[in-house]
Enzyme design. Structure first.
Site, PDB file in Angstrom:
ATOM      1  N   ALA A 257      21.677  71.084   5.804  1.00 20.77           N
ATOM      2  CA  ALA A 257      20.711  70.547   6.762  1.00 20.77           C
ATOM      3  C   ALA A 257      19.476  71.423   6.792  1.00 20.77           C
ATOM      4  O   ALA A 257      19.560  72.639   6.603  1.00 20.77           O
ATOM      5  CB  ALA A 257      21.312  70.469   8.164  1.00 20.77           C
ATOM      6  N   ASP A 258      18.340  70.785   7.000  1.00 17.20           N
ATOM      7  CA  ASP A 258      17.097  71.523   7.215  1.00 17.20           C
ATOM      8  C   ASP A 258      16.744  71.596   8.689  1.00 17.20           C
ATOM      9  O   ASP A 258      16.042  72.504   9.116  1.00 17.20           O
ATOM     10  CB  ASP A 258      15.965  70.869   6.419  1.00 17.20           C
ATOM     11  CG  ASP A 258      16.097  71.163   4.939  1.00 17.20           C
ATOM     12  OD1 ASP A 258      15.429  72.103   4.468  1.00 17.20           O
ATOM     13  OD2 ASP A 258      16.883  70.489   4.259  1.00 17.20           O
ATOM     14  N   ARG A 259      17.233  70.626   9.459  1.00 17.22           N
ATOM     15  CA  ARG A 259      17.087  70.689  10.908  1.00 17.22           C
ATOM     16  C   ARG A 259      18.086  69.737  11.559  1.00 17.22           C
ATOM     17  O   ARG A 259      18.256  68.605  11.117  1.00 17.22           O
ATOM     18  CB  ARG A 259      15.665  70.328  11.345  1.00 17.22           C
ATOM     19  CG  ARG A 259      15.426  70.550  12.848  1.00 17.22           C
ATOM     20  CD  ARG A 259      14.000  70.248  13.275  1.00 17.22           C
ATOM     21  NE  ARG A 259      13.010  71.054  12.572  1.00 17.22           N
ATOM     22  CZ  ARG A 259      11.851  71.449  13.121  1.00 17.22           C
ATOM     23  NH1 ARG A 259      11.560  71.114  14.363  1.00 17.22           N
ATOM     24  NH2 ARG A 259      10.989  72.149  12.416  1.00 17.22           N
TER      25      ARG A 259
END
Length: 386
Positions: A257-259
């Site tokens: 995940a990036d965010r």
């Protein structure tokens, strides 16, 4: 082959492996200043949310160390106010390199807090700079340990889930998207770390991974890592996920995940949402594996996550080694960039990320544990794992 690395520091030098040239050429680039770090992150010579946070922090540490050890001393080390303005300008600049990856923002905010705390403690400029160097190095150093912890949490959770449904918990097949291993972190990885953990404990049968176009993080980087680790694996085109689920027993999809928003909505490499929809259709658990620093409690849901739009030309080009293989005078494989589309396309849609709704996610794993949704709910309570 040993595990790969995205960043290395030795003899006062900060270097990154140029991921745009992998897997055919392993070239380390020295990061000599803040602008070099910004360019490396922006141009995706280094990528992966934890890795870019580590690079940003280490670049700040290197910048401050050079100033502390150099002569003459730069003007911005003459006073607390000058140092504060200088450091805050650098942190703000680095933060803009890639807007979706929250780890980068978490790292810059953490250094800002250290800066302010040292100022509040009445320390002189040089002492404040030393505190920032120590904190920046800690941001990088703690990544490997937490990656191993979350990989174990996620791997054991999957094994127990499979057992609860009547399976043996062994010979597991897990698919992943993009690249979330040592090249995307400071070591071991997140979702790829989960796969590595299952392999190390004898529970994995095979890893499957998508090519993850247009940058081919899967076919270039994940393939390279799995091959290096000698983990049995199979590559598939992004459009083949549904076919894979129809014809092979896949026990889980694990992604990074990036965010992650407060409700569990997750931004990750574009194509993750497609995989989640298909996984839900086939009742395959969909697991997000990411550090606590990726969770953004200030964003209520996915609609508040900024999505980076990459240049259109990137979706029209592909880079790789010449085939049949051709080497140059130094014995290195020759590479080329080619255009696979007609020139002058009027419209190209090229987001770097998409958002997978929490309703399609089975579990979210951090170094603090595993969160699942309550029965009948579409959103997560992430408080126990942040």
């Amino acid at each position: 082959m040993p595990a790969l690395t995205s960043i290395r520091t030795s003899e006062g030098k900060l270097e990154i492996v140029n991921q745009l040239l992998l897997p055919h050429t392993t070239e380390f680039i020295e990061i000599k200043n803040i602008d070099d770090a910004f360019d490396a992150i922006k141009s995706m010579k280094i990528r992966g949310a934890p890795a870019i946070a580590s690079l940003a922090a280490l670049a700040v540490a290197d910048h401050l160390t050079r100033a502390l050890e150099g002569s003459p001393t730069p003007d911005w080390l003459d006073s607390v106010d000058a140092l504060k303005q200088h450091v805050e300008t650098i942190l703000s600049y680095l933060f803009t390199a890639r807007p979706t990856a929250v780890n980068l923002g978490a790292a810059t905010r953490r250094l800002s807090k250290t800066l302010q705390a040292s100022i509040n403690a009445g320390k002189d400029p040089r002492a404040i700079a030393r505190d920032l160097v120590a904190e920046a190095k800690e941001i990088d150093a703690e990544d490997v340990g937490r990656n191993k912890q979350m990989s174990q949490w996620g791997g054991e959770w999957l094994v127990e889930r499979v057992k609860s449904l009547g399976g043996s918990g062994t010979n597991l097949n897990v698919m992943t998207v993009c690249n979330t291993g040592s090249l995307a972190t400071s070591g071991y990885g997140t979702a790829l770390g989960l796969i590595t953990y299952l392999h190390e404990t004898g529970k994995l049968q095979r890893a499957f991974y998508t090519q993850s176009t247009p940058y081919h993080q899967g076919s270039r980087l994940t393939a390279f890592e799995l091959q290096s680790l000698q983990i049995p694996s199979t590559m598939l085109c992004d459009s083949m996920v549904g076919s894979l689920f129809q014809h092979h027993e896949i026990h889980a999809v694990a992604v990074g995940a990036d965010r992650i928003a407060r409700n569990g909505d997750t931004a990750n490499k574009v194509g993750t949402y497609n995989a989640a929809v298909l996984a839900a259709r086939h009742n395959i658990p969909f697991i997000v594996v990411a550090p606590v620093s990726t969770v953004d409690l200030d964003v209520a849901d996915g609609s508040g996550i900024p999505i980076e739009q990459r240049p259109a030309i990137e979706a029209c080009l592909v880079r790789g080694a010449l085939y049949p293989p051709t080497v140059d005078a130094d014995g290195k494989k020759q590479q080329a960039t080619v255009m696979v589309t007609p020139e002058g396309l009027e419209g190209v849609y090229n987001p770097s990320f998409d958002v997978t709704p929490a309703s399609l996610i089975t579990a979210i794993v951090t170094e603090k544990g595993v969160a699942v949704k309550k029965e009948g709910e579409d959103a997560f309570d992430l408080t126990p794992i942040v």
